[in-house]
Design a protein around this motif. Structure first.
Motif, PDB file in Angstrom:
ATOM      1  N   VAL A  16       0.829  -1.208   0.000  1.00  0.00           N
ATOM      2  CA  VAL A  16       0.000   0.000   0.000  1.00  0.00           C
ATOM      3  C   VAL A  16       0.866   1.263   0.000  1.00  0.00           C
ATOM      4  CG1 VAL A  16      -1.813   1.280   1.221  1.00  0.00           C
ATOM      5  CG2 VAL A  16      -1.850  -1.223   1.196  1.00  0.00           C
ATOM      6  N   LEU A  17       1.697   1.408   1.027  1.00  0.00           N
ATOM      7  CA  LEU A  17       2.430   2.660   1.196  1.00  0.00           C
ATOM      8  C   LEU A  17       3.537   2.827   0.154  1.00  0.00           C
ATOM      9  CD1 LEU A  17       2.687   2.828   5.098  1.00  0.00           C
ATOM     10  CD2 LEU A  17       0.992   3.874   3.592  1.00  0.00           C
ATOM     11  N   THR A  18       4.325   1.768  -0.074  1.00  0.00           N
ATOM     12  CA  THR A  18       5.439   1.891  -1.029  1.00  0.00           C
ATOM     13  C   THR A  18       4.935   2.198  -2.446  1.00  0.00           C
ATOM     14  OG1 THR A  18       6.836   0.430   0.286  1.00  0.00           O
ATOM     15  CG2 THR A  18       7.436   0.715  -2.024  1.00  0.00           C
ATOM     16  N   PRO A  19       3.938   1.469  -3.014  1.00  0.00           N
ATOM     17  CA  PRO A  19       3.416   1.831  -4.340  1.00  0.00           C
ATOM     18  C   PRO A  19       2.833   3.248  -4.372  1.00  0.00           C
ATOM     19  CG  PRO A  19       2.710  -0.365  -3.752  1.00  0.00           C
ATOM     20  CD  PRO A  19       3.325   0.218  -2.524  1.00  0.00           C
ATOM     21  N   ALA A  20       2.181   3.665  -3.278  1.00  0.00           N
ATOM     22  CA  ALA A  20       1.595   5.005  -3.254  1.00  0.00           C
ATOM     23  C   ALA A  20       2.667   6.081  -3.274  1.00  0.00           C
ATOM     24  CB  ALA A  20       0.709   5.162  -2.029  1.00  0.00           C
ATOM     25  N   VAL A  21       3.779   5.827  -2.569  1.00  0.00           N
ATOM     26  CA  VAL A  21       4.877   6.812  -2.524  1.00  0.00           C
ATOM     27  C   VAL A  21       5.614   6.858  -3.859  1.00  0.00           C
ATOM     28  CG1 VAL A  21       7.108   7.324  -1.466  1.00  0.00           C
ATOM     29  CG2 VAL A  21       5.160   6.677  -0.024  1.00  0.00           C
ATOM     30  N   LYS A  22       5.820   5.702  -4.496  1.00  0.00           N
ATOM     31  CA  LYS A  22       6.536   5.671  -5.772  1.00  0.00           C
ATOM     32  C   LYS A  22       5.737   6.346  -6.874  1.00  0.00           C
ATOM     33  CE  LYS A  22       9.373   1.513  -5.138  1.00  0.00           C
ATOM     34  NZ  LYS A  22       9.621   0.143  -5.632  1.00  0.00           N
ATOM     35  N   GLY A  23       4.428   6.252  -6.818  1.00  0.00           N
ATOM     36  CA  GLY A  23       3.586   6.833  -7.876  1.00  0.00           C
ATOM     37  C   GLY A  23       3.661   6.015  -9.145  1.00  0.00           C
ATOM     38  N   GLY A  24       3.365   6.636 -10.272  1.00  0.00           N
ATOM     39  CA  GLY A  24       3.398   5.928 -11.557  1.00  0.00           C
ATOM     40  C   GLY A  24       2.045   5.330 -11.890  1.00  0.00           C
ATOM     41  N   SER A  25       2.045   4.587 -13.007  1.00  0.00           N
ATOM     42  CA  SER A  25       0.778   4.059 -13.528  1.00  0.00           C
ATOM     43  C   SER A  25       0.199   2.967 -12.617  1.00  0.00           C
ATOM     44  CB  SER A  25       0.986   3.482 -14.934  1.00  0.00           C
ATOM     45  OG  SER A  25       1.988   2.456 -14.903  1.00  0.00           O
ATOM     46  N   ASP A  26       1.095   2.287 -11.862  1.00  0.00           N
ATOM     47  CA  ASP A  26       0.621   1.204 -10.988  1.00  0.00           C
ATOM     48  C   ASP A  26       0.194   1.700  -9.612  1.00  0.00           C
ATOM     49  OD1 ASP A  26       1.126  -0.615 -12.974  1.00  0.00           O
ATOM     50  OD2 ASP A  26       3.191  -1.019 -12.283  1.00  0.00           O
ATOM     51  N   GLN A  81      -7.456   0.967   2.456  1.00  0.00           N
ATOM     52  CA  GLN A  81      -6.558  -0.126   2.859  1.00  0.00           C
ATOM     53  C   GLN A  81      -5.826   0.193   4.170  1.00  0.00           C
ATOM     54  OE1 GLN A  81      -4.287  -0.442  -0.795  1.00  0.00           O
ATOM     55  NE2 GLN A  81      -5.442  -2.289  -1.408  1.00  0.00           N
ATOM     56  N   VAL A  82      -5.417   1.459   4.320  1.00  0.00           N
ATOM     57  CA  VAL A  82      -4.788   1.864   5.588  1.00  0.00           C
ATOM     58  C   VAL A  82      -5.793   1.733   6.727  1.00  0.00           C
ATOM     59  CG1 VAL A  82      -3.836   3.808   6.888  1.00  0.00           C
ATOM     60  CG2 VAL A  82      -3.074   3.375   4.547  1.00  0.00           C
ATOM     61  N   GLY A  83      -7.040   2.132   6.458  1.00  0.00           N
ATOM     62  CA  GLY A  83      -8.081   2.016   7.482  1.00  0.00           C
ATOM     63  C   GLY A  83      -8.331   0.574   7.879  1.00  0.00           C
TER      64      GLY A  83
END
Length: 614
Positions: free
Chosen positions: A72-82, A92-94
């Motif tokens: 959740v957090l790592t993909p959100a921080v990286k950004g991009g199309s995924d 998901q955090v909730g």
């Protein structure tokens, strides 16, 4: 006559005993405690299940954290199309937060249940163990108590038994939990990354070596500490009981100095234990920190290595599990420390429980029928210690209803004869019978239920006047209590007390005079209404006027009962049916006062000495 020293007592306090080997000490502790642990196995199992649930919940939270970081957090921080939509991230955090909160709430619930179940079991465990020790003490012979400081015995029943509570609350409960936690955590670490798990285990051998060093060094110190506690307790009890003598001889500072020396010796052993702990615990903390540093360093290398599948979330979870690896090791060390303290207490309690009564009922002992009152000694020999004979070939017969006086100089053996009649001791040779029944063939309880004693130093319990008079007959009515008090010429002073028969008299009857205490002891014997009566200087603490009154009361009491009277004032035994003159453990004369006074023997000599003194 001198008495022998005891197994763990003497004039100077508790005897220092060597520390048992660890295996033997554990075996003895298990043998001592198992009968009290077995009835509580259900509570222990329930508490263990609560621990298992709490353990499982503790393993879930780091895994949720790892999933949250990696997915959740790592993909959100990286950004991009995924990258997931922000709304999805929040949901998901909730969900993860709710799951962790649920784990925390459930963990708190099972922890509360566990605490209630285990604490209740441990409290009842201590209650039953303490009562078992006390019952065993009551079965032990008089010599056990005469040869040991009473304060040290009390210290073992109160302090050492209480210390064994940790066998359930810390040792048994935590030992299983921490050992299982260690095994499960180790398995999870190897599942996450086996190479990093090996790194995390590097400090473990050092921790185990330190535990072994600590145990071999600290055990004798813990035992010495418990013994020092017993020594101080014994001295304090002795001084409080003898406070009148201390005050009378202005020995306050002398006793403060003596107690201070004992307290300082206790302090020195405590400092030794603190010094050892002060080395062990910081060293353990350092090894924990060193292990964390190694894990983080090697973990970071694994993450940045090309082609690595080890993620930041995995390292996050791994470090959390490393905490859970080192924590149970530290907790096991802490539990082991408590176990060593329990072993010290267990050894001291075991010394009481292993003590064997010197006077015990035979396996085929029977109840003494209602006594008529004939008491016979036939060639009785006795000694308290192997070196010093106290009685030598003592023989006599006291017929039912007779008054038998025992006369002689101090240390002649008069009190020993009385002790043998009550079977506080067994003779080493010869035979003692009541109505033809050998004392060693009947139960002690049935014998003593037919004997009443008025000792020279009347012992009264910390309670009311009424409770002390009816001690031997708790079911006696109020009128019977008052009648016994009147017969002992005690009613007048009792009724003058603030609360009359319900007045509290203090420890050992400290609020009463010596004569008043003696009258209550006589009233207690009167109310007991036994066939065999023992009077050990029963009028020694009263004035001449009261003595005459009490002698009249005793004359009525002794009528129809076999009575043994020890008296130094020979004027109190002139009407005895039989006078036994005891000298150096043998009966040198016997007869009535009139018969003995006509002879130029020891009795005649003692009478002349008292006349000259008067």
């Amino acid at each position: 006559m001198g008495r022998g020293g005891g197994r763990f007592g003497g004039r100077g306090g508790p005897e220092r005993k060597p520390t048992l080997p660890l295996k033997e000490s554990l075996k003895q502790l298990a043998h001592l405690l198992w009968p009290f642990i077995r009835p509580r196995l259900g509570a222990i199992i329930l508490g263990t299940l609560c621990l298992l649930v709490g353990l499982a919940l503790g393993k879930v939270v780091p895994l949720i954290s790892a999933w949250l970081v990696d997915n959740v957090l790592t993909p959100a921080v990286k950004g991009g199309s995924d990258a997931p939509e922000i709304g999805v991230v929040y949901r998901q955090v909730g969900v993860a937060a709710a799951a962790m909160l649920g784990c925390a709430l459930l963990s708190a619930l099972v922890s509360g249940v566990h605490n209630w179940v285990v604490r209740s079991a441990s409290a009842s465990f201590v209650r039953d163990l303490r009562m078992a020790v006390y019952r065993h003490l009551q079965r032990l012979s008089l010599h056990f108590f005469e040869s040991r400081p009473s304060g040290d015995v009390v210290s073992r029943v109160a302090g050492d038994v209480g210390g064994l509570e940790e066998v359930i609350t810390f040792v048994g409960d935590r030992l299983f939990n921490d050992a299982l936690n260690l095994l499960v955590t180790t398995g999870i670490l190897f599942w996450l990354e086996w190479r990093l798990a090996l790194v995390a285990l590097i400090p473990v051998p050092l921790l185990l070596l330190m535990m072994r060093w600590f145990s071999t060094t600290i055990r004798p110190v813990y035992r010495a500490t418990r013994d020092r506690y017993g020594e101080v307790h014994a001295k304090l009890q002795d001084n409080i009981s003898g406070i009148r003598v201390i005050k009378a001889f202005h020995a306050d500072e002398q006793e403060v100095s003596a107690v201070g020396g004992m307290v300082n010796r206790l302090f020195e052993t405590q400092v030794r234990a603190i010094r050892l702990s002060s080395v062990a615990w910081p060293l353990m903390g350092f090894l924990h920190g060193f292990g964390h540093l190694l894990v983080i360093s090697v973990g970071a290398f694994l993450i940045v290595r090309p082609g690595s599948t080890f993620t930041v979330g995995a390292l996050f979870a791994f470090t959390a599990f490393v905490m859970q690896l080192y924590h149970p090791i530290g907790a096991l060390f802490h539990t082991y420390n408590h176990l060593l303290q329990c072993l010290a207490s267990g050894e001291r309690v075991n010394e009481i429980m292993n003590a064997v009564p010197e006077v015990a009922d035979a396996s085929d002992a029977y109840e003494l029928p209602d006594a008529v009152g004939q008491v016979a000694f036939d060639g009785v020999n006795f000694r308290y210690t192997p070196e010093v004979p106290v009685l030598k070939g003592v023989s006599f017969v006291a017929q039912p209803g007779e008054v038998v006086a025992l006369v002689g100089r101090s240390g002649a053996g008069k009190t020993t004869i009385i002790n043998l009649i009550a079977r506080f001791y067994d003779p080493e040779a010869g035979r003692i019978t009541v109505d033809g029944h050998d004392l060693q063939s009947i139960t002690q309880a049935s014998l003593r239920s037919q004997i009443a004693v008025v000792p020279q130093d009347a012992f009264l319990f910390n309670g009311s006047v009424s409770e002390n008079i009816r001690y031997a007959r708790p079911e006696a009515s109020e009128e019977e209590v008052r009648a016994a008090a009147r017969a002992a010429y005690a009613a007048e002073f009792i009724e003058a007390l603030p609360d009359g028969y319900e007045s509290l008299i203090g420890e050992r009857g400290v609020k009463l005079s010596g004569g008043q205490r003696q009258r209550l002891a006589i009233a207690r014997a009167l109310l007991a209404d036994r066939k065999i009566l023992i009077l050990d200087e029963a009028t020694s603490m009263v004035d001449s006027h009261a003595e005459a009154e009490i002698q009249q009361a005793l004359a009525g009491l002794m009528r129809g009962r076999t009575s043994f009277v020890i008296a130094h004032r020979l004027s109190t035994v002139v009407h005895a049916d039989q006078i036994l003159v005891v000298d150096e453990g043998t009966i040198v004369e016997r007869g009535t006062h009139a018969e003995l006074i006509e002879r130029s023997g020891l009795y005649n000599s003692l009478c002349r000495e008292q006349i000259r003194s008067a």
